[in-house]
Scaffold this active site. Structure first.
Site, mmCIF file in Angstrom:
data_model
loop_
_atom_site.group_PDB
_atom_site.id
_atom_site.type_symbol
_atom_site.label_atom_id
_atom_site.label_comp_id
_atom_site.label_asym_id
_atom_site.label_seq_id
_atom_site.Cartn_x
_atom_site.Cartn_y
_atom_site.Cartn_z
ATOM 1 N N HIS A 25 0.821 -1.215 0.000
ATOM 2 C CA HIS A 25 0.000 0.000 0.000
ATOM 3 C C HIS A 25 0.857 1.267 0.000
ATOM 4 C CE1 HIS A 25 -4.398 0.948 0.565
ATOM 5 N NE2 HIS A 25 -3.862 2.169 0.527
ATOM 6 N N GLY A 60 5.308 0.114 -7.561
ATOM 7 C CA GLY A 60 6.573 0.359 -8.232
ATOM 8 C C GLY A 60 6.612 0.017 -9.704
#
Length: 295
Positions: free
Chosen positions: A191, A223
Site C-alpha cells: 500500500h 513500483g
C-alpha cells in the site's frame, strides 16, 4: 539510491529490486506477441490494470472510462455505492476493493452493491486496517477500520458470488492462507509503503507462484513504472500488474484519454520486451530471461 533504500523506504526498495533485474535477448526466430489475458473470467487486451485508487478529483467514472477505452481491468478503491454505480455505467470491467471497516454492515452493503450493479470481482485491502507506526486499528477518511479475523474474512467471501481478492498479501504464508479460505486472487502490495522494509512484491512472486500454482490470480502492485517493469513482474509469475501513480497526472491532464494512452504505452513497452525475449504470449514468458545482478 542505496542510502535511501537502507532507510527502510519500501518504495525505494521496490525500485532498487526491479532495477537489479537484467533481461537477456532472444530475438532470433521471435514473433510479434499477443498480450490478451483473462482475469476473473473476463478477457482483456492487456495485463496492465489500474490501481485501486479513490477520491480522484477528475472523477472515478472518468478514471474507469479510461480503463474501458484501453480494454483493461479497472480496480477502484474506497467510495460509496452511488459512486460505484456511476463507475459501472461506463461499461468498464470493475473490481471493487473494499476497506476493512470496523462495522461489518459497511462491508456487506458494499459487497451487495458491487454484485448487484455488475462488478466482475470484489476484494479487501487488509493491509490498510492498522496504523503505520503501531498496531492500532486505523481511521481512513473518517471511517474506523478493524484488523479482520480469518473467520470474518471467510464470512465476507461467503457473502458474495463474485470472485474475492485480498490486497496486501505479501508472503507465501498469506497466499496459502488466502487460497485456503476461498479467495480467487491476491494483490501483492504494501500500500505505497505502509510497511517499512517490506519485501518487494516482484521478489516474492516466484515463491508464491510455486506455492499456490494456479489456485490464485496473482497481481503485482507497487513500483510498476512502465511496461518494462511489467514484463519483469510477469516473468516472475504475475498474471497482471496494477498501476496507480503513473495514471494520476495523465488523468488530471487529459481525463479518460490520458489513462487509456498511458495503459497502451505500458502495453507497447511490454510488447517490446516480449518480442525481444521470444515471448509469443503471456503464458510463454520464460523467467530464465531475467538475470539478477549486484553492482
Amino acid at each position: 539510491m542505496a542510502e535511501r533504500a537502507l532507510s527502510g523506504d519500501s518504495i525505494a526498495i521496490n525500485r532498487r529490486y526491479l532495477d537489479h533485474l537484467l533481461v537477456e535477448s532472444r530475438i532470433v526466430g521471435a514473433v510479434h506477441p499477443e498480450t490478451d489475458c483473462v482475469l476473473f473470467g473476463h478477457r482483456f487486451s492487456t495485463p496492465v490494470t489500474t490501481g485501486a485508487l479513490s477520491h480522484l478529483q477528475a472523477g472515478m467514472d472518468v478514471f474507469a472510462a479510461g480503463a474501458k477505452e484501453a480494454d483493461a481491468a479497472c480496480f477502484i478503491g474506497m467510495g460509496p455505492c452511488g459512486e460505484l454505480e456511476k463507475v459501472l455505467k461506463t461499461g468498464a470491467k470493475v473490481i471493487k476493493i473494499i476497506k476493512p471497516y470496523a462495522d461489518p454492515e459497511e462491508i456487506f452493503s458494499r459487497l451487495e452493491c458491487a454484485e448487484k450493479n455488475g462488478a466482475i470481482a470484489v476484494g479487501m485491502d487488509a493491509e490498510h486496517s492498522v496504523n503505520v507506526q503501531d498496531d492500532r486499528d486505523s481511521f481512513v477518511a473518517g471511517f474506523q477500520m478493524k484488523l479482520p479475523t480469518l473467520e470474518e474474512l471467510k464470512s465476507y467471501i461467503r457473502a458474495t458470488k463474485l470472485p474475492f481478492v485480498i490486497k496486501g498479501a505479501l508472503s507465501v504464508r498469506d497466499a496459502e492462507t488466502c487460497a485456503e479460505i476461498g479467495c480467487a486472487g491476491i494483490i501483492l502490495s504494501h500500500h505505497n509503503g505502509l510497511m517499512r522494509w517490506a519485501t518487494p512484491p516482484a521478489m516474492l512472486l516466484p515463491d508464491i507462484r510455486k506455492a499456490v500454482g494456479d489456485q490464485l490470480t496473482l497481481i503485482a502492485d507497487g513500483g510498476i513504472a512502465d511496461g518494462f517493469d511489467a514484463f519483469k513482474a510477469l516473468a516472475l509469475g504475475a498474471d497482471a500488474v496494477s498501476v496507480g501513480k503513473p495514471l494520476m497526472e495523465p488523468l488530471k491532464e487529459k481525463g479518460a484519454a490520458g489513462v487509456a494512452e498511458t495503459i497502451r504505452a505500458f502495453t507497447d513497452e511490454l510488447k517490446a520486451m516480449m518480442v525481444r525475449t521470444g515471448s509469443a504470449d503471456l503464458k510463454h514468458i520464460d523467467p530464465s530471461v531475467l538475470h539478477p545482478v549486484s553492482w
